[in-house]
Design a protein around this motif. Structure first.
Motif, PDB file in Angstrom:
ATOM      1  N   ASN A 189       0.829  -1.208   0.000  1.00 49.42           N
ATOM      2  CA  ASN A 189       0.000   0.000   0.000  1.00 49.42           C
ATOM      3  C   ASN A 189       0.862   1.255   0.000  1.00 49.42           C
ATOM      4  OD1 ASN A 189      -2.355  -1.395  -0.010  1.00 49.42           O
ATOM      5  ND2 ASN A 189      -2.782  -1.134   2.185  1.00 49.42           N
ATOM      6  N   ASP A 218       4.763   6.531   4.799  1.00 48.45           N
ATOM      7  CA  ASP A 218       5.005   6.832   3.380  1.00 48.45           C
ATOM      8  C   ASP A 218       4.791   8.314   3.117  1.00 48.45           C
ATOM      9  OD1 ASP A 218       2.278   7.464   2.490  1.00 48.45           O
ATOM     10  OD2 ASP A 218       1.852   5.334   2.856  1.00 48.45           O
ATOM     11  N   GLY A 275     -10.268   3.588  -1.290  1.00 43.23           N
ATOM     12  CA  GLY A 275     -10.276   5.047  -1.357  1.00 43.23           C
ATOM     13  C   GLY A 275     -10.844   5.545  -2.670  1.00 43.23           C
ATOM     14  N   LEU A 297      -6.137  -4.328   4.093  1.00 47.69           N
ATOM     15  CA  LEU A 297      -6.015  -3.770   5.446  1.00 47.69           C
ATOM     16  C   LEU A 297      -6.934  -4.489   6.428  1.00 47.69           C
ATOM     17  CD1 LEU A 297      -5.639   0.063   4.816  1.00 47.69           C
ATOM     18  CD2 LEU A 297      -3.926  -1.550   5.623  1.00 47.69           C
TER      19      LEU A 297
END
Ligand SMILES: Nc1ncnc2c1ncn2[C@@H]1O[C@H](COP(=O)(O)OP(=O)(O)O)[C@@H](O)[C@H]1O
Ligand SMILES: [Mg+2]
Length: 438
Positions: free
Chosen positions: A342, A370, A390, A405
């Motif tokens: 991810n 990140d 998302g 996730l």
């Protein structure tokens, strides 16, 4: 509820009877002591007034009684209902009234005195204690009436009181009986008065809330799963229909087969993920409990993703010392594979992904940071939900179904750990994993 109120009422009544018994006994004893005291005082005052009648006599004892004295004493005895004796020192009587017929008992007071006229006499007063006893018995009779009347009142009052106190609980029970899956969104009205019952209702309603959410999650999960599988299936069907048309070249057939293979692989991945989640939900996923070093595992993950990172010119590195954790290495490898994937996937060209390990007390903290697109504050709470994505449109190309996730969360929680996310839109995301130290 019936039996609870009956039991409570009974206990209340028993308590009342015991209390009353102790009270009655105490009061009676106290009253009896008082009565004895009073009787003694009465006796003394009688003795005193008898002595006063004798003290003025100025004849010697041998000359007594005079008729006047005899009359006086007879009147005294009659007026006071007592027995009076006056004797000379040799025991012969100067005056002696008839004995009292007292079955219960008598009180006696004896004294000696010197007469003015010379000689000593013995004076004895006897009184009946029946009038005193009668007063005690009267008191006991009062108790005899008060006890049953108040006990009945206590039973009645206790029953009503207990019933009133328990009635909200009965209401909760009745309401709870009616709640099923169909109306799990209903809540029991909270009583206005503070207390245990309101706490109970609150707890119960909170439980209903959790159940409702659980049921909703399940329903959404099933719908999402069906939806997610429908798309690749539709594509499969369309491709197969094309393939079955006549006049097709071997080259065209091969193209279709490659595309079919892709769709099947995608579906297979989703089904595998769903199966993993289902097994974790049912606690049937046999997780090992090994102690192992985390850094080699993370290095392995970094190595796997190094080519993709290089391709996107993302710096992929690790910080911190090594730490031992307790758990299943394969499960945790999947967790970090997902997280790093991810972090790379939702990153920008030339960005950075840093894995940081820290040991604090009995926990090992791993952060995957990140510099990517980030997640908006409003989407953060749903991030670990199943099938959360998302950007639905874009994700299909990246291959994710939004289960990654969710699986991470299930795995981490099966290790009694925690996983959390913080993020800033356009700045990057920090996924924080907490695991038990090995
Ligand atoms: N590091 C990250 N930065 C930004 N968004 C992320 C990050 N990790 C996950 N997301 C968002 O969370 C969604 C769910 O992630 P995930 O469960 O791994 O599913 P998938 O990767 O299969 O889409 C992703 O679609 C993405 O929008
Ligand atoms: Mg993912």
């Amino acid at each position: 509820v019936q039996s609870v109120s009956a039991r409570l009422t009974f206990k209340f009544a028993v308590f009342w009877v015991i209390l009353l018994g102790v009270l009655a006994l105490g009061i009676s004893l106290w009253f009896w002591k008082d009565l004895r005291h009073e009787a003694k005082r009465d006796l003394e005052s009688l003795a005193r007034s008898l002595s006063e009648r004798l003290v003025d006599e100025n004849r010697p004892a041998s000359d007594l009684p005079t008729p006047g004295l005899r009359n006086d004493l007879a009147q005294f005895v009659k007026a006071n209902g007592c027995r009076a004796e006056v004797r000379r020192e040799d025991g012969t009587a100067i005056f002696d009234s008839p004995e009292l017929a007292s079955p219960a008992g008598t009180l006696v007071r004896e004294s000696r005195m010197t007469l003015q006229g010379g000689g000593r006499v013995m004076v004895r007063i006897t009184i009946d204690d029946r009038p005193y006893r009668a007063r005690l018995y009267q008191l006991l009779r009062y108790f005899g009436v008060i006890a049953p009347v108040t006990t009945i009142l206590a039973l009645l009052f206790g029953f009503v009181f207990v019933r009133n106190t328990l009635s909200p609980i009965e209401e909760v029970r009745r309401k709870a009986e009616q709640i099923s899956r169909a109306n799990v969104s209903e809540r029991i009205p909270e009583p206005k008065t503070e207390g245990e019952v309101r706490d109970l209702v609150r707890t119960f309603n909170e439980m209903l809330g959790r159940l409702e959410r659980g049921i909703q999650d399940l329903e959404n999960f099933a719908a999402d799963a069906a939806h997610e599988l429908r798309t690749p299936l539709a594509i499969l069907r369309a491709e197969l229909e094309t393939a079955l048309q006549e006049n097709r070249s071997a080259e065209e057939d091969h193209e279709v087969l490659v595309s079919l293979q892709e769709e099947v692989a995608r579906m297979s991945a989703i089904v595998t993920d769903l199966f993993t989640l289902a097994k974790l939900d049912m606690r049937q996923y046999a997780l090992k409990k090994e102690t192992f070093r985390l850094v080699p595992l993370l290095e392995e993950v970094l190595e796997t993703w190094a080519p993709l990172a290089a391709e996107r010119r993302i710096i992929l590195r690790r910080e911190g010392d090594d730490a031992r954790v307790k758990g299943d290495p394969n499960a945790l490898r999947r967790v970090f594979m997902n997280l790093v994937e991810n972090a790379l996937k939702y990153n920008r060209e030339g960005g950075e992904v840093i894995l940081a390990v820290r040991r604090i007390e009995s926990k090992v903290h791993v952060e995957v940071n990140d510099t990517g697109v980030g997640i908006s504050q409003q989407h953060l709470p749903g991030l670990f939900r199943r099938f959360y994505r998302g950007d639905k449109g874009r994700s299909r190309d990246d291959g994710g179904a939004g289960l990654g996730l969710a699986i991470c969360k299930s795995f981490v929680e099966a290790h009694e750990g925690r996983i959390e996310a913080t993020s800033e839109l356009g700045q990057g995301t920090h996924i924080h994993v907490e695991l038990p130290v090995g």
